[in-house]
Motif scaffolding. Structure first.
Motif, PDB file in Angstrom:
ATOM      1  N   THR A  88       3.415  11.584  -2.734  1.00 40.11           N
ATOM      2  CA  THR A  88       2.199  10.920  -3.161  1.00 40.11           C
ATOM      3  C   THR A  88       1.083  11.320  -2.224  1.00 40.11           C
ATOM      4  O   THR A  88       1.298  11.776  -1.099  1.00 40.11           O
ATOM      5  CB  THR A  88       2.343   9.388  -3.147  1.00 40.11           C
ATOM      6  OG1 THR A  88       2.593   8.983  -1.801  1.00 40.11           O
ATOM      7  CG2 THR A  88       3.472   8.935  -4.035  1.00 40.11           C
ATOM      8  N   ILE A 112       5.653  -3.227  -4.340  1.00 44.97           N
ATOM      9  CA  ILE A 112       5.766  -2.060  -5.213  1.00 44.97           C
ATOM     10  C   ILE A 112       7.048  -2.212  -6.015  1.00 44.97           C
ATOM     11  O   ILE A 112       8.121  -2.437  -5.468  1.00 44.97           O
ATOM     12  CB  ILE A 112       5.774  -0.751  -4.404  1.00 44.97           C
ATOM     13  CG1 ILE A 112       4.451  -0.588  -3.654  1.00 44.97           C
ATOM     14  CG2 ILE A 112       6.015   0.447  -5.317  1.00 44.97           C
ATOM     15  CD1 ILE A 112       4.390   0.654  -2.788  1.00 44.97           C
ATOM     16  N   TYR A 120       3.955   4.278  -1.314  1.00 42.29           N
ATOM     17  CA  TYR A 120       4.401   4.748  -2.626  1.00 42.29           C
ATOM     18  C   TYR A 120       5.366   5.918  -2.490  1.00 42.29           C
ATOM     19  O   TYR A 120       6.293   6.067  -3.302  1.00 42.29           O
ATOM     20  CB  TYR A 120       3.208   5.105  -3.506  1.00 42.29           C
ATOM     21  CG  TYR A 120       2.576   3.889  -4.148  1.00 42.29           C
ATOM     22  CD1 TYR A 120       3.136   3.310  -5.280  1.00 42.29           C
ATOM     23  CD2 TYR A 120       1.436   3.298  -3.599  1.00 42.29           C
ATOM     24  CE1 TYR A 120       2.572   2.178  -5.856  1.00 42.29           C
ATOM     25  CE2 TYR A 120       0.866   2.169  -4.171  1.00 42.29           C
ATOM     26  CZ  TYR A 120       1.439   1.621  -5.306  1.00 42.29           C
ATOM     27  OH  TYR A 120       0.882   0.496  -5.882  1.00 42.29           O
ATOM     28  N   ASP A 166       6.121   0.531 -11.181  1.00 40.26           N
ATOM     29  CA  ASP A 166       5.047   1.336 -10.585  1.00 40.26           C
ATOM     30  C   ASP A 166       5.497   2.780 -10.416  1.00 40.26           C
ATOM     31  O   ASP A 166       4.731   3.717 -10.683  1.00 40.26           O
ATOM     32  CB  ASP A 166       4.645   0.769  -9.218  1.00 40.26           C
ATOM     33  CG  ASP A 166       4.116  -0.642  -9.297  1.00 40.26           C
ATOM     34  OD1 ASP A 166       3.468  -0.979 -10.290  1.00 40.26           O
ATOM     35  OD2 ASP A 166       4.361  -1.408  -8.356  1.00 40.26           O
ATOM     36  N   ALA A 167       6.732   2.959  -9.951  1.00 38.31           N
ATOM     37  CA  ALA A 167       7.250   4.313  -9.760  1.00 38.31           C
ATOM     38  C   ALA A 167       7.313   5.070 -11.077  1.00 38.31           C
ATOM     39  O   ALA A 167       7.014   6.277 -11.135  1.00 38.31           O
ATOM     40  CB  ALA A 167       8.634   4.248  -9.108  1.00 38.31           C
ATOM     41  N   THR A 175      -2.980   5.298 -10.465  1.00 35.90           N
ATOM     42  CA  THR A 175      -2.225   6.532 -10.607  1.00 35.90           C
ATOM     43  C   THR A 175      -3.164   7.723 -10.557  1.00 35.90           C
ATOM     44  O   THR A 175      -4.290   7.676 -11.050  1.00 35.90           O
ATOM     45  CB  THR A 175      -1.460   6.550 -11.941  1.00 35.90           C
ATOM     46  OG1 THR A 175      -2.391   6.397 -13.021  1.00 35.90           O
ATOM     47  CG2 THR A 175      -0.424   5.444 -12.002  1.00 35.90           C
ATOM     48  N   VAL A 189      -0.827   8.888  -5.995  1.00 35.84           N
ATOM     49  CA  VAL A 189      -1.743   7.764  -6.147  1.00 35.84           C
ATOM     50  C   VAL A 189      -3.115   8.177  -5.658  1.00 35.84           C
ATOM     51  O   VAL A 189      -3.264   9.113  -4.857  1.00 35.84           O
ATOM     52  CB  VAL A 189      -1.269   6.518  -5.373  1.00 35.84           C
ATOM     53  CG1 VAL A 189       0.024   5.996  -5.951  1.00 35.84           C
ATOM     54  CG2 VAL A 189      -1.131   6.796  -3.886  1.00 35.84           C
TER      55      VAL A 189
END
Length: 358
Positions: A3, A50, A338, A54-55, A20, A26
């Motif tokens: 990320t 998180i 993230y 989200d992933a 995103t 991100v």
């Protein structure tokens, strides 16, 4: 998968929000701070978890809401806790300074962090039409914000346990010792269920399960699950009289096709299976095996009522729930947070923490 984010220091009239970016990335963007309407509240976010959802959004690069199903950016975060810093004149349920947890539901602009216009992974969140028990609830001022941010996933776990209708005398196994599975374990034991076994393929997760009160653990990657469950729960039979484990309730908090295989191989007559994990694609399910056990399959989605039922127990048993957090990462390092969440085996539950208000 990695990320990245752009380093931004927000000006006094602006704030930072995470959305995103390109696939696996991100972006930290600068937005105007929210303007509070007469029925709204502005919450200074102090911690946000998180989630696996989200992933998935990051792996897709957004949500397919653009022309022709093209991806558009999504503001992330739906496991938020903070303090109210501004209230509209018509809001009577709260006071400024209240510590609160936020429900993703009940917002005119859509689900927080899951397709709606707003996300909780930001410095200030506008809660539209703020109402106690609808989209906000207060928590004790001495409850750490990182633990308060567990409220949403623990509501998911609580709904699963409620769907199971587990009784103290039931024998239960939980597959998957991630945050949801361990949350299910905690709720089962708080409900008085006397015999709960936890199965996972990672020994460190099984160690946490034992610390949280599991009566036994199974390394499902190395052990015969049916044999171990028979050892722990005793023997029984299916509808055809074939030998099976006496386990009453199977809970799938892993989402792996192998869990279905293990359950069908072990299930006695009239056993129940509750699915709370997001299911991974499976080529086949042995429906005949389900028939032989008259296995009841129960789906558990979200938290229709439990989102604010979880909060009091979360505060009372905070020491137990704190074991679920593996990483606390400051918002200035949100890209690293993230990255951890996206890397298999790197973290269990990542909570992003925010500095004191400027």
């Amino acid at each position: 998968m990695t990320t990245t984010s752009t380093r931004i220091t927000a000006r006094p009239s602006t704030m930072r929000s995470v959305r995103t970016g390109p696939v696996g990335m991100v972006e930290v963007v600068e937005l105007d701070r929210p303007v509070c309407g007469p029925r709204d509240a502005v919450v200074r976010i102090r911690a946000c978890g998180i989630c696996g959802t989200d992933a998935e959004f990051l792996r897709m690069g957004g949500i397919p809401f653009g022309p022709g199903g093209s991806m558009i950016p999504l503001h992330l975060g739906h496991e938020a806790a903070g303090e109210i810093v501004e209230l509209g004149a018509e809001v009577t349920d709260f006071q400024t300074g209240d510590h609160v947890v936020v429900s993703g539901h009940g917002h005119p602009s859509g689900l927080i962090g899951c397709g709606g216009a707003l996300g909780g992974m930001r410095e200030y969140l506008l809660v539209e039409d703020a109402a106690s028990g609808a989209n906000l609830a207060t928590v004790p001022a001495d409850l750490p914000f990182d633990i308060a941010a567990l409220n949403e996933p623990m509501a998911v776990a609580l709904h699963c346990v409620n769907r199971s209708e587990a009784r103290p005398e039931d024998k239960v196994v939980v597959f998957g010792a991630g945050p949801i599975g361990l949350g299910v374990l905690i709720w089962l034991k708080l409900r008085g269920v006397e015999n709960v076994v936890v199965a996972d393929v990672r020994t460190e997760r099984l160690g946490t399960a034992l610390r949280l009160g599991a009566d036994a653990v199974i390394d499902s990657g190395a052990e015969d699950v049916t044999a171990r469950l028979t050892d722990e729960h005793g023997g029984a039979v299916n509808a055809l009289g074939q030998s099976r484990a006496a386990t009453d309730i199977y809970i799938d908090a892993a989402g792996a096709p192998a869990v279905f295989d293990a359950v069908i191989a072990a299930a006695k007559w009239k056993a129940k299976m509750v699915m709370v994990a997001v299911q991974k694609p499976s080529a086949t399910i042995d429906l005949a095996g389900m028939l032989r056990s008259e296995l009841t399959l129960i789906a558990s989605q979200g938290y229709p009522t439990e989102i604010f039922e979880a909060a009091p127990a979360l505060a009372e048993h905070r020491e137990k729930f704190a074991h679920l957090i593996s990483h606390r990462i400051p918002f200035d390092e949100v890209d690293r947070a993230y990255a951890l969440a996206l890397t298999p085996g790197a973290a269990e539950k990542v909570i992003v923490t925010f500095d004191d208000p400027r």
